[in-house]
Motif scaffolding. Structure first.
Motif, PDB file in Angstrom:
ATOM      1  N   LEU A 146      -3.654  11.548   3.954  1.00 50.28           N
ATOM      2  CA  LEU A 146      -3.520  11.328   5.264  1.00 50.28           C
ATOM      3  C   LEU A 146      -2.312  10.316   5.053  1.00 50.28           C
ATOM      4  N   PRO A 147      -1.386  10.252   6.177  1.00 49.61           N
ATOM      5  CA  PRO A 147      -0.511   9.045   6.502  1.00 49.61           C
ATOM      6  C   PRO A 147      -1.134   7.926   7.046  1.00 49.61           C
ATOM      7  N   SER A 148      -0.736   6.562   6.465  1.00 48.91           N
ATOM      8  CA  SER A 148      -1.298   5.480   7.077  1.00 48.91           C
ATOM      9  C   SER A 148      -1.219   5.375   8.513  1.00 48.91           C
ATOM     10  N   THR A 149      -0.112   5.950   9.047  1.00 48.26           N
ATOM     11  CA  THR A 149       0.178   5.825  10.673  1.00 48.26           C
ATOM     12  C   THR A 149       0.752   7.307  10.988  1.00 48.26           C
ATOM     13  N   LEU A 150       0.778   7.678  12.281  1.00 49.86           N
ATOM     14  CA  LEU A 150       1.086   8.672  12.692  1.00 49.86           C
ATOM     15  C   LEU A 150       2.227   8.367  13.831  1.00 49.86           C
TER      16      LEU A 150
END
Length: 144
Positions: A46-50
C-alpha cells in the motif's frame, strides 16, 4: 576420497533436511492462511498516502468492486483477477478499458474467471476515481 564422500553425504542430508523444513513451514503458512479465509491472488503493497482522487476512488472501489476484485484490488481465488497486476498496466489496459469494463462488462480474455458483468450505479467520474486508486496501487507495486 573417504573425507570427500563423507562431506558429500553430509551436504546431501543437510540439503534434504532444509527442503523438508521449508515444505513443513510452507504447509503451516498455507493452513494459517486457509484458516483466516485468505483467498487473495496478489500481495499488494500500500502507498504511504493516497491522492484525494485515489481516496475517493478507494471508497468507490470498496463499495462496487471489492466484493469480486478483493481488498486493495488483490483479486480473489475463483472469483476475479487482481487489478494490481502487470496485465493491467496502463500501456496494456488504459484507463478507458476500465471505463468500458465497468459500463459494458467485458468478456474473459486474460483469465479463466468468466465474463465480468457491467457494474450498476457507477458514473464515468466514479470510475475515473477508482482508476486513480488502482493506478496508485500499481505504481507502489512497481507497475507503471
Amino acid at each position: 576420497m573417504k573425507k570427500t564422500s563423507i562431506l558429500a553425504a553430509v551436504l546431501i542430508i543437510v540439503g534434504f533436511a532444509f527442503i523438508a523444513w521449508q515444505k513443513t513451514d510452507q504447509g503451516r503458512q498455507n493452513k494459517s492462511d486457509a484458516g483466516m479465509g485468505n483467498t487473495t491472488l496478489a500481495e499488494v503493497l500500500l502507498p504511504s498516502t493516497l491522492s484525494q482522487s485515489a481516496q475517493i476512488g478507494k471508497r468507490a472501489f470498496e463499495e462496487k468492486c471489492m466484493a469480486c476484485h478483493g481488498i486493495n484490488a488483490a483479486g480473489q481465488v475463483e472469483v476475479a483477477p487482481p487489478l494490481v497486476h502487470k496485465i493491467y498496466e496502463p500501456s496494456h489496459h488504459g484507463d478507458e478499458s476500465f471505463q468500458r469494463a465497468a459500463s459494458l462488462g467485458v468478456r474473459a480474455h486474460h483469465w479463466s474467471f468468466g465474463d465480468m458483468p457491467a457494474v450498476e450505479g457507477l458514473t464515468r467520474g466514479d470510475v475515473t476515481m477508482i482508476v486513480a486508486y488502482i493506478r496508485e496501487l500499481q505504481r507502489t507495486n512497481g507497475i507503471n
